[in-house]
Design a protein around this motif. Structure first.
Motif, mmCIF file in Angstrom:
data_model
loop_
_atom_site.group_PDB
_atom_site.id
_atom_site.type_symbol
_atom_site.label_atom_id
_atom_site.label_comp_id
_atom_site.label_asym_id
_atom_site.label_seq_id
_atom_site.Cartn_x
_atom_site.Cartn_y
_atom_site.Cartn_z
ATOM 1 N N GLY A 162 0.825 -1.304 0.123
ATOM 2 C CA GLY A 162 -0.036 0.120 0.050
ATOM 3 C C GLY A 162 0.679 1.409 0.090
ATOM 4 N N ASP A 163 2.042 1.123 -0.116
ATOM 5 C CA ASP A 163 3.174 2.504 -0.135
ATOM 6 C C ASP A 163 3.090 2.887 -1.589
ATOM 7 O OD1 ASP A 163 4.774 4.143 -0.021
ATOM 8 O OD2 ASP A 163 6.362 3.041 0.927
ATOM 9 N N VAL A 195 5.391 4.120 -6.998
ATOM 10 C CA VAL A 195 5.745 5.027 -8.198
ATOM 11 C C VAL A 195 7.166 5.595 -8.418
ATOM 12 C CG1 VAL A 195 5.040 7.284 -9.280
ATOM 13 C CG2 VAL A 195 3.230 5.718 -8.335
ATOM 14 N N ALA A 196 7.816 5.857 -7.132
ATOM 15 C CA ALA A 196 9.092 6.381 -7.267
ATOM 16 C C ALA A 196 10.166 5.149 -7.687
ATOM 17 C CB ALA A 196 9.485 6.937 -5.886
ATOM 18 N N GLU A 225 0.842 0.115 -13.305
ATOM 19 C CA GLU A 225 0.103 -0.557 -12.171
ATOM 20 C C GLU A 225 -0.044 0.484 -11.041
ATOM 21 O OE1 GLU A 225 1.858 -4.209 -11.554
ATOM 22 O OE2 GLU A 225 0.608 -5.206 -12.966
ATOM 23 N N SER A 226 1.133 1.122 -10.723
ATOM 24 C CA SER A 226 1.179 2.003 -9.247
ATOM 25 C C SER A 226 0.306 3.302 -9.682
ATOM 26 C CB SER A 226 2.548 2.152 -8.847
ATOM 27 O OG SER A 226 2.995 0.911 -8.579
ATOM 28 N N LEU A 227 0.484 3.834 -10.720
ATOM 29 C CA LEU A 227 -0.204 4.914 -11.540
ATOM 30 C C LEU A 227 -1.500 4.751 -11.130
ATOM 31 C CD1 LEU A 227 2.228 5.910 -14.387
ATOM 32 C CD2 LEU A 227 2.247 7.190 -12.139
ATOM 33 N N THR A 228 -2.022 3.557 -11.863
ATOM 34 C CA THR A 228 -3.437 3.419 -11.762
ATOM 35 C C THR A 228 -4.032 3.648 -10.458
ATOM 36 O OG1 THR A 228 -3.253 2.102 -13.930
ATOM 37 C CG2 THR A 228 -5.344 1.895 -12.310
ATOM 38 N N LEU A 275 -3.012 4.976 -7.950
ATOM 39 C CA LEU A 275 -3.040 6.377 -7.492
ATOM 40 C C LEU A 275 -3.963 7.409 -8.042
ATOM 41 C CD1 LEU A 275 0.746 7.559 -6.870
ATOM 42 C CD2 LEU A 275 -0.999 7.513 -5.165
ATOM 43 N N GLY A 276 -4.569 7.010 -9.216
ATOM 44 C CA GLY A 276 -5.443 7.456 -9.979
ATOM 45 C C GLY A 276 -4.943 8.292 -10.924
#
Length: 551
Positions: free
Chosen positions: A433-434, A439-440, A467-470, A472-473
């Protein structure tokens, strides 16, 4: 669908290719009776006889002219008999006779019979060449010495077909000279050109070619010829590897010597096409290497080809190759060869969910790599152990191992490994969940791959970053990354990875209101999954069915 399986060698070979649908018809041609197919699959056997004497003479007349045949029809029938009424042997004889217009049919019979008498000691009831050896030998002896050598060297090639460059290595001459000799053999019907610049020996001619090589070449000459062509496959495969995965791990190769090796792969997709063309030959070459004790090539060739088998999802071949590679390295007592093949066997076991086996392999590699002071190898062993922990949702342990791998890669300046470790840290962060860290890490990984211009791996990194960008919206950025990745995978012919990009891309397009775009993505993904025999294809088809039809 009608499926034609030509020149099958065994029931087991055919059984893997039989379609499950009752709407399909399969026709198998073989010189074997294939009793297993009749007993287990209910195949209907249709036995084809040789040509009749009249058909044989008609085939001869097409090549040499009816006038010569009619002038001595009894001699033509005798020629047909000496050829065993086999089309292949008849064409070989007809081609040579056509080039000697003053030779009568009676004189032709005398020549073949004379050759048969010379070879009688070689014949036996169990010998498949008994009926045609005299014809082949008669044609072989008529070749000039260079063509005779070319013909017998071709029998030493392990694969079913051969390209000009590999043939040049086998013959120990230049590519231009090899092309002339191959074409001359094809003109004499001793070789078949199946596509432009690719040739195949009929299996009877192959048997005769091997016989001649054993009789007319020394053991040293045969060994040198095979060593050259095996070296060509290794060196060319490594050149292709550098074209499609330029920063993948490299191992020491073998000297090229007099072998001409192409470095002319324009890009990764071209290299992948070469691999696909030569795939069966590469598998055969590896088997031949270990059978003949060429153990250095036996452990290096799997490493040069490993990325191709992984990317193209030839998992069984991928694993078998590295088992042969490990066997070869152990036979030589080569710890680097052992470690490199073990790390790839760990990757196979990880992909197939065999966690204990994967862990054992990676731990073994970590010890060997540490003793050898090979940083990239130790880094991939540590990362592999992290992948196993991640797969079992032990994310803290996985992150610690990924971080250790990152340190090893950075200290040994192995940038691709550095990027892969960053990517794994990002996926781990996402799992707990981080998302900002995910993303970084993902963005840093993609930047690393872009910095070294590793095209395929950039695409792989973008799928994970999307996947991570998704989550985060940031869907617009995610869509752009996925579109870019899918296009790269498509150019590389990497169907498995293309599917992994198309599925989430379809989800994002549907969420944005683009149902047609989602339908297109999932339709392509389902087609690819079915081609790969992926059972999740049914889920993708169900998604498609759930979309409202286009108005």
């Amino acid at each position: 669908m009608l499926v034609l399986i030509d020149n099958a060698s065994s029931s087991a070979q055919v059984r893997q290719l039989l379609p499950a649908s009752p709407q399909c018809c399969v026709v198998v041609t073989s010189r074997s009776a294939l009793p297993g197919l009749v007993a287990r699959e209910g195949a209907v056997r249709v036995t084809l006889d040789t040509l009749s004497p009249e058909e044989s003479v008609r085939l001869l007349s097409e090549a040499v002219g009816s006038a010569r045949i009619e002038a001595k029809s009894s001699s033509a029938l005798r020629v047909a008999e000496l050829c065993g009424h086999l089309p292949l042997a008849l064409r070989v004889v007809a081609e040579r006779a056509a080039g000697r217009p003053r030779l009568s049919m009676a004189e032709l019979v005398e020549e073949i019979v004379g050759e048969q008498h010379r070879l009688d000691a070689l014949a036996s009831d169990e010998d498949e060449l008994t009926d045609v050896r005299a014809v082949f030998s008669w044609s072989y002896q008529a070749l000039d010495p260079a063509l005779r050598q070319a013909f017998r060297r071709l029998g030493l090639h392990a694969g079913g077909e051969i390209g000009i460059e590999a043939a040049a290595a086998l013959m120990g001459i230049g590519v231009a000279g090899a092309k002339r000799r191959l074409r001359a053999l094809a003109d004499a019907h001793l070789l078949q050109e199946i596509t432009v610049n690719r040739f195949r020996l009929h299996d009877l001619l192959r048997s005769y070619s091997v016989e001649r090589a054993l009789a007319d070449e020394t053991q040293e000459e045969r060994t040198q010829a095979v060593r050259r062509v095996l070296s060509w496959y290794l060196l060319t495969a490594d050149a292709a590897r550098r074209a499609y995965l330029p920063y993948s791990p490299a191992v020491p190769l073998v000297p090229a010597g007099q072998v001409e090796v192409t470095e002319a792969f324009a890009d990764g997709p071209e290299a992948m096409r070469w691999f696909e063309t030569e795939r069966l030959n590469l598998l055969a070459a590896l088997r031949q290497a270990i059978e003949l004790g060429q153990y250095d090539i036996g452990w290096k060739l799997p490493m040069a080809t490993t990325g191709f088998y992984e990317l193209q999802s030839h998992v069984s071949d991928w694993e078998n190759n590295h088992r042969i590679g490990l066997q070869s390295a152990l036979a030589l007592g080569d710890p680097l060869g052992e470690a490199t093949n073990r790390v790839m066997l760990g990757d196979v076991a990880w992909r197939l969910g065999r966690w204990v086996e994967a862990t054992d392999m990676y731990e073994h590699v970590a010890r060997l790599a540490h003793d050898l002071s090979v940083g990239w190898l130790e880094g991939f062993a540590l990362r592999g152990l992290g992948l196993v922990q991640e797969a079992q949702e032990n994310f803290d342990a996985a992150a610690e191992l990924f971080d250790s791998a990152l340190s090893v890669f950075r200290s040994s300046d192995f940038r691709r490994g550095e990027g892969m470790s960053l990517l794994s840290l990002g996926k781990c962060a996402r799992s707990v969940g981080d998302l900002s860290s995910a993303v970084a890490y993902g963005a840093e990984a993609v930047a690393t791959f872009e910095d070294i211009q590793d095209t395929w791996t950039v695409a792989w990194g973008k799928v994970a970053l999307a996947e991570s960008l998704t989550d985060l919206g940031r869907r617009v950025e995610a869509v752009a990354h996925l579109r870019s990745a899918v296009e790269v995978f498509r150019r590389f012919g990497d169907q498995r990875s293309e599917t992994l990009g198309l599925l989430p891309l379809g989800e994002l397009l549907l969420e944005s209101g683009d149902a047609d775009g989602a339908r297109d993505c999932w339709s392509k993904a389902a087609d690819l999954q079915e081609a790969l025999r992926d059972p999740t294809a049914t889920e993708t088809r169900a998604r498609l069915a759930g979309l409202e039809p286009h108005a």
